[in-house]
Enzyme design. Structure first.
Site, PDB file in Angstrom:
ATOM      1  N   TRP A 323       0.829  -1.210   0.000  1.00  0.00           N
ATOM      2  CA  TRP A 323       0.000   0.000   0.000  1.00  0.00           C
ATOM      3  C   TRP A 323       0.858   1.251   0.000  1.00  0.00           C
ATOM      4  O   TRP A 323       0.529   2.269  -0.596  1.00  0.00           O
ATOM      5  CB  TRP A 323      -0.913  -0.013   1.228  1.00  0.00           C
ATOM      6  CG  TRP A 323      -1.739   1.234   1.385  1.00  0.00           C
ATOM      7  CD1 TRP A 323      -2.958   1.488   0.827  1.00  0.00           C
ATOM      8  CD2 TRP A 323      -1.413   2.399   2.148  1.00  0.00           C
ATOM      9  NE1 TRP A 323      -3.414   2.733   1.194  1.00  0.00           N
ATOM     10  CE2 TRP A 323      -2.479   3.324   2.008  1.00  0.00           C
ATOM     11  CE3 TRP A 323      -0.324   2.766   2.953  1.00  0.00           C
ATOM     12  CZ2 TRP A 323      -2.493   4.563   2.632  1.00  0.00           C
ATOM     13  CZ3 TRP A 323      -0.325   4.011   3.572  1.00  0.00           C
ATOM     14  CH2 TRP A 323      -1.407   4.897   3.409  1.00  0.00           C
ATOM     15  N   HIS A 324       2.011   1.163   0.700  1.00  0.00           N
ATOM     16  CA  HIS A 324       2.876   2.337   0.808  1.00  0.00           C
ATOM     17  C   HIS A 324       3.539   2.690  -0.509  1.00  0.00           C
ATOM     18  O   HIS A 324       3.877   3.848  -0.739  1.00  0.00           O
ATOM     19  CB  HIS A 324       3.949   2.115   1.875  1.00  0.00           C
ATOM     20  CG  HIS A 324       3.451   2.355   3.260  1.00  0.00           C
ATOM     21  ND1 HIS A 324       2.788   1.397   3.978  1.00  0.00           N
ATOM     22  CD2 HIS A 324       3.495   3.451   4.048  1.00  0.00           C
ATOM     23  CE1 HIS A 324       2.457   1.902   5.163  1.00  0.00           C
ATOM     24  NE2 HIS A 324       2.875   3.147   5.238  1.00  0.00           N
ATOM     25  N   GLY A 325       3.778   1.715  -1.340  1.00  0.00           N
ATOM     26  CA  GLY A 325       4.409   2.052  -2.607  1.00  0.00           C
ATOM     27  C   GLY A 325       4.531   0.855  -3.511  1.00  0.00           C
ATOM     28  O   GLY A 325       4.613  -0.282  -3.040  1.00  0.00           O
ATOM     29  N   PHE A 473       2.243   8.472  -1.389  1.00  0.00           N
ATOM     30  CA  PHE A 473       1.460   7.242  -1.305  1.00  0.00           C
ATOM     31  C   PHE A 473       0.002   7.499  -1.688  1.00  0.00           C
ATOM     32  O   PHE A 473      -0.799   6.614  -1.643  1.00  0.00           O
ATOM     33  CB  PHE A 473       1.542   6.656   0.113  1.00  0.00           C
ATOM     34  CG  PHE A 473       2.973   6.506   0.580  1.00  0.00           C
ATOM     35  CD1 PHE A 473       3.339   6.902   1.851  1.00  0.00           C
ATOM     36  CD2 PHE A 473       3.934   6.017  -0.260  1.00  0.00           C
ATOM     37  CE1 PHE A 473       4.660   6.774   2.279  1.00  0.00           C
ATOM     38  CE2 PHE A 473       5.263   5.893   0.155  1.00  0.00           C
ATOM     39  CZ  PHE A 473       5.621   6.273   1.430  1.00  0.00           C
TER      40      PHE A 473
END
Lengths: 473, 382
Positions: A323-325, A473
């Site tokens: 989800w962060h990257g 993000f």
């Protein structure tokens, strides 16, 4: 429109001034339009995505509620999740998965042409898609009634203080506030301003000073520097990412408060945590609870045995990393935290069965745990900060065995930034461990401190304001 | 309305005491900073905050003779250091930017002398043979380019009067920027250009005293060197530098959260105001200096030609096209005064090349192409 700019200040003053002259219904419409304007300042082309997400989930919510069969309810939920995850998946992960597919095909001898596209990542997409999905999910789980007002729902989705980087607010925490009368009151105004000021200080001073003078130069080319500098830069980054993100959250919470809304806290002095579970109860709390409530628990949580709990934990943390990257370094970062949490769970089980391993809570017993926890978190940050996996390994290698010999003469402001961070967490420790209810600081003294802080920020912040880390993000 | 405000203030005081106290303290800080600070703190202390560290270093280096590219001159403020070269920028033994060795006067060659600022000098991004002066050279014409970085017309005049007679030029070409009047009331460069950290020097200036021109010379080297240690020279500048007001504003309004943005806003509004209004008097000193230079060149038997060298914003003004055309007014006035004038805007516009090809990335200095085009337009006038 970055929070830490004059443009946002002017925008907010105008919105605030008009907002409090309007009755509730018009407040919500105005808030919605102001939020769309705010988002359009980033990139007007991506307004369409928010509008699509809003419409799909508004309709899905109604349909889920009004469906007569479980199959129909599930169908509408799937539509909502598919649209939101589809948008997120395309804009954020298309190139990542395309590159992965090419690499995988290459491993088995197939040569695929490079299918990557020049896709711009819309600001805040990871945040608002989660918010709209939480709405549909809560209705499906019968924790929330759908709203009848599209304007109210649109205002919830696009609410500008938390639109681009959270906190991730759930519909059941916010919709009722939109549906209630809001009246201006001075205590909330004061609290909101103080939160914004503290957020500014954390972002403009602590985070940006560390970034400009320490973190960015060293992470740009770690092979030039000796091990000590790499360790110092890692410490700097640990502080920077905390100050940056918690500073933004503070400004978001303060801005919301000035408009009469209460949104959840996102940080609770995470570097006081003595174990990794404690860390995740203190760091980006709204994201942690989202993943806990909508991924970990639906997968079974810890209700289906220890092994299954570990698998669920790993799945959740890997998804959190992703989800962060869209990069393997983020996946590995999530995986590392999954391992940390698993180790923590195992240690707890051991402690339960063998109490002498649990300790008596004295400081000399939890100090090693604290050190170990923070070290683990910091080392994982290397993966998070580095551009890619090989860069992260090179950095870690450099920390153990000096590759370069250079060091940087750091300006005094870097020391001040670190000291300010220590004060921040020291205050948190005192808050948690001592009874502060009897402590009253006179208002003029607090005021003098606030004015001094503003004057200090005016002169001490770096000339160029870095974008907030979590905007990517 | 007033009663409502008072009621709100009382409510703020009881329900948001920190905000109320902050407002009171902030107003106090603003007043102290604006009104009392400048009375108590010496000006040279403020100057140290006004100037960057690099600027302070540049002052020390220049006035102790350690600067590589320029030397102190008691008449014009500074000169090109003879024999200096760095990358593309080469200065000959006379202090000029030339393409050939200039020694004694050739009777069969026309000698053209160039004066002005870096716009005429060409700047460090082009070679000597890519300058305007090189563009007009041929077998019958030689050019000596004495244009010097950051020079205003007053400095060009003084340089010619004191040092350049010996070159016996046939034509003197003086390059002027699109706003040539701006530097004429300035004595300490940072007061006009605070960001200038490489050349924060003192210059001479002329002041109009009725029909007469009064010269305010360059301060002594010692005074210049000690400008950040003593307020003596700053006291003189208060009455002799037309841009001292920017330093005054800095002293009063730079240090506080309300003062700085309000002062910045006021400054921007003032700049906008100056764009909107036509002020004939700002050209008077410029015209007077141009006539003085004309007299000097006529005494030497030389012709005098001026080049107006506008920046990219003047060629392609965008929204400013709706504002008064101060550049056009200036061209008309100068031609009415009888000066031989090359209108750079007309030349560059008619060349029909994109601005990005005519100008350097800084949007003020010309590219080699831009210099060639101006040189080609200038040559028939010589």
């Amino acid at each position: 429109m970055n929070f830490a700019t004059v443009g946002y200040l002017v925008f907010f003053i105008i919105v605030f001034s008009i907002y409090w002259t309007l009755p509730r219904r018009r407040q919500n419409i105005f808030l919605c339009l102001a939020s769309y304007f705010f988002y359009a300042c980033w990139d007007y082309r991506f307004l369409s995505l928010i509008l699509i997400s809003t419409l799909v989930d508004f309709i899905s919510g109604q349909r889920i509620k009004n469906s007569t069969t479980p199959k129909m309810r599930k169908t509408w939920l799937i539509i909502s999740l598919s649209v939101n995850l589809g948008i997120l998946g395309f804009f954020k992960y298309f190139n990542f998965f395309a590159d992965g597919l090419v690499d995988l095909a290459g491993l088995v001898g197939w040569q695929l042409s490079d299918p990557t596209l020049n896709i711009i990542l819309p600001v805040g997409i990871s945040f608002y898609t989660f918010q709209t999905m939480s709405y549909s999910l809560d209705i499906y789980l019968k924790k929330l009634e759908p709203t009848k007002s599209l304007v109210d729902f649109a205002a919830f989705v696009a609410f500008f203080p938390q639109l681009v980087a959270g906190p991730i607010v759930r519909a059941r925490e916010f919709m009722f506030q939109l549906e209630s009368e809001r009246r201006f009151n001075w205590p909330d105004f004061q609290d909101g301003l103080i939160r914004i000021l503290l957020g500014f200080f954390k972002k403009l001073f602590i985070a940006d000073i560390l970034a400009v003078h320490l973190v960015d130069p060293i992470f740009a080319d770690p092979s030039r520097y000796n091990s000590s500098m790499l360790w110092l830069a890692l410490a700097g980054y640990s502080v920077q990412i905390y100050a940056d993100f918690s500073g933004y959250s503070s400004m978001a919470i303060g801005s919301a408060k000035l408009l009469g809304f209460s949104i959840p806290e996102n940080f609770s002095f995470p570097y006081l945590a003595r174990d990794i579970s404690g860390f995740w109860r203190r760091w980006h709390m709204t994201m942690s609870r989202f993943f806990r409530d909508y991924i970990y628990i639906p997968l079974g949580g810890n209700r289906k045995g220890f092994v299954r709990a570990m698998i669920n934990l790993a799945t959740t943390t890997l998804i959190s990393g992703l989800w962060h990257g869209a990069g393997w370094n983020f996946v590995i970062w999530g995986g590392l935290h999954g391992i940390y949490l698993a180790v923590n769970q195992i240690w707890r089980r051991v402690s339960q069965h063998h109490p002498r391993f649990g300790g008596s809570g004295k400081w000399f017993e939890f100090l090693p745990a604290w050190i170990f926890t923070q070290l683990a978190v910091a080392l994982a940050w290397v993966m998070f900060r580095s551009a890619n996996v090989s860069g992260a390994w090179a950095y870690l290698h450099g920390m153990v065995e000096s590759v370069g010999q250079e060091s940087i003469a750091l300006p005094w402001v870097v020391t001040i930034a670190f000291v300010a961070f220590i004060f921040d967490h020291a205050f948190g420790w005192v808050q948690e461990n001592k009874n502060l209810s009897q402590v009253r600081i006179p208002a003029p003294l607090m005021a003098a401190g606030c004015v001094a802080l503003v004057v200090f920020l005016l002169h001490a912040h770096p000339k160029n304001v870095d974008p907030f880390i979590y905007f990517q993000f | 309305m007033l009663r409502k405000v008072v009621t709100q203030m009382k409510e703020m005081r009881t329900q948001a005491p920190i905000v109320f106290s902050s407002v009171v303290i902030l107003l106090g800080v603003e007043i102290i900073s604006a009104a009392i600070g400048p009375l108590v703190v010496p000006d040279h202390i403020y100057l140290r905050g006004y100037l960057s560290e690099q600027a302070e270093t540049s002052i020390q280096e220049f006035y102790t003779g350690a600067s590589r590219a320029l030397v102190f001159d008691e008449v014009s403020g500074w000169l090109n250091r003879p024999g200096f070269s760095r990358k593309k920028w080469v200065i000959d033994q006379h202090g000029a930017r030339t393409t050939q060795t200039i020694s004694s006067r050739h009777e069969d060659k026309k000698r053209i002398l160039f004066l002005g600022s870096s716009l005429t000098n060409g700047g460090s991004h082009i070679e000597n043979h890519e300058t305007i002066s090189a563009a007009i050279e041929d077998s019958t014409t030689e050019a000596l380019n004495f244009a010097t970085m950051l020079y205003s017309l007053d400095q060009s005049l003084l340089l010619y009067a004191h040092r350049l007679h010996e070159f016996e030029s046939d034509v003197v070409v003086v390059g002027l920027s699109g706003q040539p009047y701006e530097g004429l009331s300035n004595r300490f460069i940072p007061f006009r250009m605070r960001e200038e950290s490489n050349m924060p020097y003192f210059k001479p200036r002329y002041r109009q005293n009725g029909q007469e021109l009064e010269l305010l010379p360059v301060p002594s080297k010692d005074l210049c060197l000690t400008v950040t240690q003593s307020s003596r020279e700053l006291a003189l500048l208060e009455y002799s530098d037309g841009y001292f007001g920017s330093f005054e504003n800095f002293k009063r309004f730079n240090f506080t959260p309300l003062g700085r943005p309000l002062s910045s806003l006021a400054s921007r509004l003032q700049n906008l105001g100056s764009l909107l209004q036509r002020d004939e008097t700002e050209l008077d000193l410029l015209v007077a200096l141009m006539h003085k230079l004309e007299g000097l060149t006529e005494d030497d038997g030389a012709r005098l030609v001026f080049m107006l060298l506008p920046d990219q914003g003047t060629i392609a003004p965008g929204w400013r096209n709706n504002l008064p055309d101060k550049y056009g007014d200036m061209v008309l006035r100068l031609r009415d005064e009888g000066f031989e004038l090359l209108d750079g805007r007309k030349v560059l516009t008619e060349a029909d090349e994109g601005c990005s090809r005519l100008y350097h990335a800084d949007r003020r200095h010309f590219s080699a192409l831009g210099n060639r085009i101006i040189g080609a337009a200038l040559k028939p006038m010589l």
